[in-house]
Write an enzyme that holds these catalytic residues in place. Sequence first.
Site, PDB file in Angstrom:
ATOM      1  N   LYS A 152     -12.654  -6.918  -8.476  1.00 21.62           N
ATOM      2  CA  LYS A 152     -13.181  -7.333  -7.173  1.00 21.62           C
ATOM      3  C   LYS A 152     -14.634  -7.756  -7.372  1.00 21.62           C
ATOM      4  O   LYS A 152     -15.477  -6.930  -7.742  1.00 21.62           O
ATOM      5  CB  LYS A 152     -13.086  -6.199  -6.159  1.00 21.62           C
ATOM      6  CG  LYS A 152     -11.670  -5.908  -5.663  1.00 21.62           C
ATOM      7  CD  LYS A 152     -11.728  -4.935  -4.501  1.00 21.62           C
ATOM      8  CE  LYS A 152     -10.383  -4.834  -3.780  1.00 21.62           C
ATOM      9  NZ  LYS A 152      -9.430  -3.993  -4.510  1.00 21.62           N
TER      10      LYS A 152
ATOM     11  N   LYS B 240       0.840  -1.191   0.000  1.00 19.69           N
ATOM     12  CA  LYS B 240       0.000   0.000   0.000  1.00 19.69           C
ATOM     13  C   LYS B 240       0.882   1.251   0.000  1.00 19.69           C
ATOM     14  O   LYS B 240       1.904   1.318   0.678  1.00 19.69           O
ATOM     15  CB  LYS B 240      -0.900   0.019   1.236  1.00 19.69           C
ATOM     16  CG  LYS B 240      -1.964  -1.067   1.260  1.00 19.69           C
ATOM     17  CD  LYS B 240      -3.090  -0.765   0.298  1.00 19.69           C
ATOM     18  CE  LYS B 240      -4.222  -1.765   0.440  1.00 19.69           C
ATOM     19  NZ  LYS B 240      -5.361  -1.461  -0.451  1.00 19.69           N
TER      20      LYS B 240
END
Length: 337
Positions: A243, A147
């Site tokens: 997703k 991240k």
Amino acid sequence: MLGNEMNFYTFTAEFKIPIKTPLIELDSREVLVVEWKDYEGNTFYGECNAFSTNWYHYETIQSVQNILTIWYENNKYNQLDSYDKASLSLESLNDYPNARSVMSMIFFQKFHELQEIEVDYGATISGNLQEYFKSYNGRLPSRIKVKWNDNIKEDMNYLKMNYPEVKRAIDANGVLNTDIIKVLNSFYDENFIYIEQPFKELKQYKEVTNKLEIPVFIDESATSLEMIQKFRESNVIDGVVIKPSRVGGIDKALEIIQYCKENQLKVVIGGMYEFGLSSYFTAYLAQYSDLPSDITPSDYYFEDDFVYKSSKLTNQSLLYSPPVVIYNKLKKIKSEM
């Protein structure tokens, strides 16, 4: 007349290592679990990937529960005796992808025989990089996605120097500006496989399409097949992180995978800090990915789970078994319907 039955439960577990992203910090994960008992007496479960608040998506655990309650009232006595009928019944949920995804997961189990699945191990690190490596105990993934954070340069150098054989990616969650191109290009090498969702808006991607030297994938922007088509037709991306909870479920994800394959876009399947039920279906879709997806061992994020340990790590692959829900770990939150 015999009808179907729907029940709602929650499950909460602490993260082994607190999650830190450009958008939020999390110490624990609460999920909604939906139980579906069909008119024949068969029981199936679905795991919702929405969060308790709308920090990531406009749907929340409560809003999913509310919309599924309405959907259920319209389908309580609908036999839904084929996959096509069941999928058609979900069209009214198209504006609520997390809610639709839960029911898509349930109906996929009802009409398909689940098998063992073997896929690449692809880890995501949110926070202290070296702390995560201590937890690996030598079980290195084939891909590490970090991240975006203030130490991203140091993180990339650390991985490159210490684990050069592991593929690397960065997830920026759309927080970057277009003036950071030079920094992004500095990460380029053969094992840096993509930057995920660097920008928020399509116009930003258009501004830098000829300046970026690293592969660019969209994630948060990949909300539907139509949106992915816009990015592809603008020639600004190399791939898509799909997703299922964002696009509306397994069936919708498979449609998008087919489109990407036909239009030279690489595919990665994205996870959402999942427990074992949802992660099995992420692994199912990851069979069709071009690069290692967000697939981690059962105990990667949490010590506790509401399914029996469903994955086994072998080298840099994960073998997933069909999930088995531990019913007594679930907390009921709504009376039987």
